[in-house]
Each structure stands twice: as structure tokens, then as C-alpha cells.
Design an enzyme around this catalytic site. Structure first.
Site, short mmCIF file in Angstrom:
data_model
loop_
_atom_site.label_atom_id
_atom_site.label_comp_id
_atom_site.label_asym_id
_atom_site.label_seq_id
_atom_site.Cartn_x
_atom_site.Cartn_y
_atom_site.Cartn_z
N SER A 99 0.66 -1.29 -0.08
CA SER A 99 -0.06 -0.08 0.19
C SER A 99 0.78 1.21 -0.04
CB SER A 99 -0.91 0.10 1.24
OG SER A 99 -0.12 -0.10 2.51
N ASP A 110 1.09 -0.10 8.34
CA ASP A 110 2.32 -0.81 7.96
C ASP A 110 2.88 -0.56 6.75
OD1 ASP A 110 1.69 -2.11 10.33
OD2 ASP A 110 1.46 -3.88 9.42
N ASP A 112 5.44 -2.08 3.95
CA ASP A 112 6.18 -3.26 3.53
C ASP A 112 7.34 -2.94 2.83
OD1 ASP A 112 4.02 -5.25 4.26
OD2 ASP A 112 2.77 -4.18 2.61
N ASP A 165 6.97 -4.31 7.86
CA ASP A 165 7.21 -5.86 7.60
C ASP A 165 8.25 -6.00 6.75
OD1 ASP A 165 5.05 -6.63 9.24
OD2 ASP A 165 3.71 -6.32 7.61
N LYS A 226 -10.79 -0.38 -0.23
CA LYS A 226 -10.23 -0.83 0.86
C LYS A 226 -11.15 -0.37 1.95
CE LYS A 226 -5.76 -1.01 1.42
NZ LYS A 226 -4.70 -0.52 1.61
N TYR A 235 -12.16 -7.85 4.25
CA TYR A 235 -10.98 -7.23 3.95
C TYR A 235 -9.94 -8.01 4.93
CZ TYR A 235 -6.75 -4.46 3.05
OH TYR A 235 -5.57 -3.82 2.86
#
Length: 713
Positions: A99, A110, A112, A165, A226, A235
Site C-alpha cells: 500500500s 504498516d 512493507d 514488515d 479498501k 478485507y
């Protein structure tokens, strides 16, 4: 470090993107402009955009993390005994994806991140060893949580409050260049499977941004979808619904089909197209490439396991994979209902009978069903609970699949994404799954179908307890609870609502269906379903308390909404099976290349053509024949249940009832309380009746009966 996004690709020339021609090339109307501004304001008011301070903080954290991995790789190169020149040239890069890379992240989301290192830096010893040690010694790093045995190994952490993450990809290169282009296919040469999977996130994200005609419209639409999916409880990729990448691919395909549309029209067409979509036809942004490296790609013609994917959404980067392999028959059914609901609301918005608030109404999960499974987990510390939650969440999908398989699809599950912490007990939290009988299962007289799902639950608990990092105190229990006995900690403020939620759209739709006399056949069916539900409730009431207490879980007809339950459910089922697009109002935004208005019939044919064109080579099933076969099996089961009820009592056996005072009872009690499911009496036979015949041909959904009985009056 990878940049967080691309610029707008429109350069004045219309470039065709996707595997088919667009459905419409028309531009927006004044209505689209107004509704799009309303949508953007709604998303802004909902707090979906981060402020400048948080954006700067993320950039600073990513810059600091980039410095850390460069120090780490030089430390590793020295420890490996490399010469000084290689030590000086040693390098590692980080790339963002997900995202954040797409530009649709919100406050607190978060980030990524992928770390790319050279061939001599191993994943287990160096990444999860040395780098983990370095991070654990930094005061700004908290909640460090390595998961080396995950399908895609990941290290979770918080850096100055920013959740990250972190994945690792070990390339076959001795030196990682600073300007490394990971979109090249050659980057995948001589790497292990975990590296391919880790690189796939970045490669897919970049390719999606290249394949949409207008990035800003794509981002706004994706933010909207979303937001909608989270409010409607669909979701969660790990639970079997839609995750971020799934929604990104679905939205990107709509952007390709309507390249000049604004977000208002893109949202409307999202629901219209996917309401009509005949799964398991795959959604693809580009043609699937075989590649030159021999890596396996999604291809049901060659790979038998790909033939069982129910909702294929294919990633656009080599090697192309199905991003939605977690979807089950139950979660697909729920999502199709939500697509249909969204389509109806968007059409009502065009008629000024609904607004954006209606679309985003939260799904009343704890009012929607009469029976639930509560999966309670606990640990001895916050760190243990965090690890235990991650593992249990990754296995919850198996519980849904096992219940579906062991009841031959007669019992349907609705897993709810996310956990509910019990603040009255530290380090405890629960997950919930709604249960309902499949529509069409016969319920006549005093006969109530009973589903003994203890074997499914025990299999699930056994698989969860195989956790390699298990510690004492990591426990899991599964309960059956009735709606009235749902624990109060799931409700806001810990208070159970005294009245059901007021759902504007569902109430309005229910009233319209009750008043309208246009479809007499539907009203007759609704009346029959209502009568069955009434007979069912009377049958339950006629049972003595002791009899009801010891039987396995009794699943009555689902109460989807607070008023006229069976009417809402059966209506939604019929509409999802055959969308009534012809009877809907002419849409303002259907324009062809010349700017003239087209009918919805033409648009429906265009959508049909999309599914019958380049996708033919990837048709997984012959849907009509398999669906007919599956329905015939359900019908055969119904006939067997009816026949079994007519058997002479001397030839039928009463179910063996476990004693109430057994220390570890395994029954799913239906008396409104919660009883744990334990393993002591799994061997007690609770089947009474004739089992369903074994199908001669492979059905659409491979399920199997284990024990399915009927209650004795």
C-alpha cells in the site's frame, strides 16, 4: 531506496492497457465530477490520508533503515572473510511495496519493505541472525517479531513507532548495485523459492502502476474499495477474503476497462462488473508469460492444484501467480453478496436514493447469525500472544475449509477478520465465525439438521498446536455460542446493544421487497422460507431443555438482518445468482468512443465478451455442468434426508448421547451457553440417518460428509 510511486502516465495519447479492448472510452459527466468530489471529501473526513508530519516520519525511518542494512551487510562480509575490496563494495538495498508503494496507505499503516542482499548473506544465519541482533539492540526498535518459517519469511518491527514488515531476498550477485532494477526477469536467476516470493511483492506493485491509465484515479478508487471492504468485513487475505493486493488488481482491471472514468464511475463499475463475473474465470491485467527461467506460473491446464482455485486474481509480474488462493466457497459467496449490494446501492445513488454513507455502512456481524464459533487463544506474555496470534490467524482459514468439507457444504461459515481482545483477562483474545445452514437444505416438520463438527474442530486444533515456536501457556479453545450469548467485550464500550443496528439500506430494501408485488414467485418462495423457519423454531421450542442441551450444534436458518430474516437472505441469494441488470435504470455514465449513450444491455454483453475472449484458455471449470452436478448432489442429499425420516423406527438408531458429566465434553451445545470443544469423546457416534451418495464425477467444491444427523422429536 525504491521510490513510493510513479508519475501520471497520460501523455495525450490513449494507450490500450489490458488483454481486451476497453468497455468505454467516454469521459466523465458533470454528475461524475460532483460525486467524485463528494467521495474524496468522505475519504478525507474518514481520516484515510496521513498528515505531512507522519509522511516525513515514514521517510526518515526508511532512510535510517537503509543505512542499517548497509552497515549490516559490511559486517556480514567481514565475518565471511571476504577481502577488503569486496567489503568496501558490499551493499544492500531496500525497496518498498504494498500500500505504501501504491500510494494508498493511511495513518498508522504498516510499511512493507524488501531488503535485497548479495549471494553470501544467508536468510537464516545473517538476516534472521545478525540483522535481528542489531535491531534488537537499538532503543528505537520495538516489537521485534521474526517469522522465519512463514510461507514468505518476514521480520515485523516498529521503528520509532512506524510499523514495518521486513522481507529478505538473496540474489545470485556478489555485489548489489545501488541502482538495481528488480523488474528485470534476470533478477530471478538462480534464487530460492523464498526469494522469488519476496521479490514478487515489489515486482507486482511496480507492474500494477505501469498497467493503469491514470494513477491518481486508481489510487482514489482503491482507497475507496479498501475502506468499503474493511467496513463490510471482507478485507483479509489470510481469512479468505480480499487483501490489499487482491483489491489493487481488481480495481486496476476496472481502470483498464474504463480508462477515462473518474473514481465515482470506477466504483460503480467495480460492483457492476464483478457482480456479473463468472468465477473461476481469472482476472488478469496482462497476458501470462511463460518466461525463460522455467519458474511455475498459474496455469490450470498444466497444474492440477490451480484447477481448484475459486476466485483467480492473477498477478501481472513473472512468475504470474494467483493472489487469492485462500478464497473458499463460503467467503466467495459472502463477497458476491457484497458485490451485489454495492451494485444496488450505486444504482440507487444514480437515482438519488442513496449516498456514500449507505455504501460504507458497517456489516452487523454479531446480529447477522444465530450461531457462532468462538476461537479463544491465550498466552503468558504480550510477546508470546503476538506470536501466537500470527500463527493462529494463518490457520483460521483451515477451520472454514474443514467445516465445509466435513458437512459437504451444508454448513456455511462466515469468518470475521480480526481479533477481539478480552480486557478483563490479560493476554486473551478471540476470533469469531458465523454459522448458517446452506439455503435449500430441507427443513420439514420437527426434523432439524444437526451438524457435528467436532472432528473438524479437533483437526484444526491439532494443526494449530503443531506450532514450532509453541511455549507453555499458548492455549486455544473453541466454543459454540448463540447470538444472545456473544461476550460483551466484542461490543463498543463493552455494552451489548439493547436494540439491533439501524441499517438504512437493508431496512429500505426489505420494505421495498415486502410492499412490491412485481415478483409473485419470489414472494411465494419467501413465504415458504419463513414458514420453514417458524416450524423450525417451534420444533426447537418443543424439545425439552435437557434434550436440547446435549445435541450437537443445531443450525437454524440464518438471521441476516434484524427484520424479516428469511426474506432478506433468500432475496440476496436469488439476486447474486442472476443479477437483474436489464431492469435497472439507464446510467448517466455509459458512453462509447463517440460520446453517445449506450444501454446496460450493451455493457453487459461487453462484460460477457471479456470473460469469453482471451481468458478461454484459462477456463478452470465448465461452470454450468459442475454447478448443475453440485445442485443435484444437494438434491440427492435432501431426498436421502427425507427418506431417512420415513424409515421404520425399528430400523433406525437413536443417536448415542454423551453423558453430561463427562470431564471433557465434545458436544457443540445449543442451549445458549458456551461449552469448550475437547477431544475425550470424539469416538462417540452421533450420526443418525443415511449418508449422502458418493458423487461419480468431481463436483465444483470437493466436500465430504462426516456426521450429519437429525434431531429426534
Amino acid at each position: 531506496m525504491g521510490s513510493p510511486g510513479f508519475g501520471n502516465q497520460n501523455n495525450g495519447q490513449q494507450q490500450r492497457l489490458g488483454i481486451t479492448e476497453p468497455i468505454s472510452l467516454g469521459g466523465p459527466t458533470e454528475y461524475d465530477l460532483i460525486k467524485t468530489r463528494e467521495l474524496e471529501k468522505h475519504l478525507q473526513d474518514a481520516g484515510l490520508y496521513e498528515n505531512h508530519q507522519e509522511a516525513v516520519s515514514r521517510e526518515e525511518v526508511l532512510g535510517r533503515l537503509d543505512q542499517i542494512v548497509k552497515i549490516w551487510i559490511k559486517t556480514v562480509s567481514r565475518a565471511k572473510g571476504l577481502n577488503e575490496q569486496l567489503v568496501q563494495e558490499a551493499n544492500a538495498n531496500i525497496f518498498t511495496f504494498g500500500s505504501y508503494r501504491l500510494g494508498v496507505h493511511g495513518p498508522g499503516a504498516d510499511v512493507d519493505v524488501l531488503c535485497v542482499g548479495p549471494r553470501y548473506a544467508s536468510r537464516d544465519e545473517d538476516f534472521f541472525g545478525e540483522l535481528h541482533k542489531m535491531l534488537s539492540e537499538m532503543p528505537e526498535v520495538t516489537e521485534l517479531h521474526p517469522v522465519p518459517d512463514a510461507h514468505v519469511p518476514v521480520m515485523g518491527l516498529k521503528f520509532n513507532g512506524v510499523s514495518i514488515d521486513l522481507l529478505y531476498a538473496k540474489l545470485s550477485l556478489w555485489v548489489i548495485p545501488e541502482n538495481l532494477d528488480i523488474s528485470q526477469e534476470s533478477i530471478l536467476q538462480n534464487v530460492d523459492e523464498q526469494t522469488v516470493l519476496s521479490l514478487n511483492g515489489c515486482r507486482v506493485t511496480d507492474q500494477v502502476l505501469r498497467l493503469v491509465p491514470n494513477i491518481q484515479n486508481f489510487r482514489t478508487t482503491l482507497k475507496c474499495m479498501k475502506f468499503w471492504a474493511k467496513h463490510r468485513g471482507v478485507y483479509s487475505n489470510v481469512t479468505g477474503f480480499l487483501g490489499g493486493i487482491n483489491l489493487a488488481l481488481l480495481v486496476a482491471r476496472i481502470c483498464q476497462l474504463y480508462p477515462n472514468a473518474l473514481p465515482n464511475m470506477l466504483v460503480s463499475r467495480f460492483f457492476r462488473v464483478y457482480t456479473q463475473w463468472r468465477w473461476p474465470n481469472p482476472v488478469m491485467l496482462c497476458a501470462i508469460e511463460e518466461g525463460s527461467l522455467g519458474l511455475p506460473v498459474w496455469d490450470p491446464r498444466r497444474n492440477p492444484k490451480d484447477r481448484y482455485h475459486l476466485m483467480p486474481i492473477i498477478t501481472p509480474a513473472y512468475p504470474c501467480m494467483n493472489s487469492s488462493y485462500n478464497v473458499s466457497s463460503s467467503t466467495l459467496r459472502i463477497m458476491m453478496k457484497e458485490f451485489q449490494r454495492g451494485n444496488e446501492i450505486c444504482e440507487a445513488m444514480e437515482a438519488k436514493k442513496a449516498d456514500w454513507d449507505t455504501l460504507f455502512e458497517p456489516f452487523p456481524f454479531f446480529e447477522a447469525y444465530k450461531n457462532y464459533l468462538q476461537i479463544e487463544i491465550s498466552a503468558e506474555s504480550g510477546d508470546d500472544l503476538r506470536k501466537w496470534k500470527g500463527w493462529v490467524e494463518s490457520r483460521l482459514r483451515q477451520l472454514t475449509l474443514k467445516v465445509e468439507r466435513h458437512t459437504y457444504g451444508m454448513l456455511q461459515c462466515h469468518p470475521h477478520p480480526g481479533e477481539y481482545p478480552d480486557k478483563s483477562r490479560p493476554f486473551h483474545c478471540s476470533y469469531f465465525t458465523g454459522l448458517q445452514r446452506m439455503q435449500g437444505v430441507p427443513v420439514s416438520g420437527a426434523d432439524v439438521s444437526q451438524f457435528d463438527i467436532r472432528p473438524s474442530v479437533e483437526e484444526f486444533k491439532h494443526s494449530v498446536n503443531m506450532y514450532t515456536l509453541w511455549k507453555p501457556g499458548m492455549d486455544i479453545h473453541v466454543f459454540h455460542v448463540k447470538r444472545r450469548s456473544i461476550p460483551t467485550f466484542v461490543f463498543p464500550g463493552g455494552l451489548r446493544p439493547s436494540h439491533p443496528s439501524k441499517l438504512a439500506w437493508e431496512s429500505k430494501r426489505g420494505s421495498e421487497l415486502s410492499i412490491s408485488g412485481a415478483n409473485h414467485g419470489r414472494k411465494r418462495k419467501l413465504a415458504e422460507d419463513s414458514a420453514d423457519s417458524l416450524r423450525n423454531s417451534k420444533s426447537l421450542a418443543s424439545l425439552s431443555p435437557s434434550t436440547r442441551e446435549v445435541h450437537p450444534v443445531v443450525i437454524a436458518s440464518c438471521c441476516y438482518e434484524k427484520c424479516n430474516d428469511s426474506e432478506i437472505i433468500s432475496t440476496s441469494e436469488e439476486q447474486s445468482e442472476k443479477p437483474d441488470l436489464e431492469s435497472t435504470r439507464e446510467c448517466h455514465g455509459d458512453w462509447d468512443a463517440n460520446g453517445s449513450s449506450t444501454s446496460k444491455d450493451a455493457e453487459k454483453l461487453a462484460i460477457e465478451k471479456i470473460m469469453c475472449g482471451p481468458n478461454d484458455a484459462y477456463r478452470v471449470f465448465s461452470e454450468e455442468s459442475d454447478e448443475l452436478e453440485y445442485r443435484n448432489q444437494v438434491k440427492d442429499f435432501g431426498e436421502n434426508m427425507k427418506n431417512s425420516s420415513n424409515l421404520d423406527s425399528s430400523n433406525s438408531q437413536e443417536p448415542i448421547i454423551p453423558q453430561k458429566d463427562t470431564a471433557s465434553a465434545t458436544c457443540l451445545y445449543s442451549n445458549g451457553g458456551s461449552e469448550d470443544l475437547e477431544s475425550a469423546e470424539l469416538t462417540v457416534p452421533l450420526f443418525s440417518g443415511i449418508p449422502a451418495p458418493v458423487p461419480q464425477r468431481k463436483p465444483l467444491i470437493r466436500l465430504k460428509f462426516t456426521s450429519l444427523g437429525k434431531a429426534a422429536d
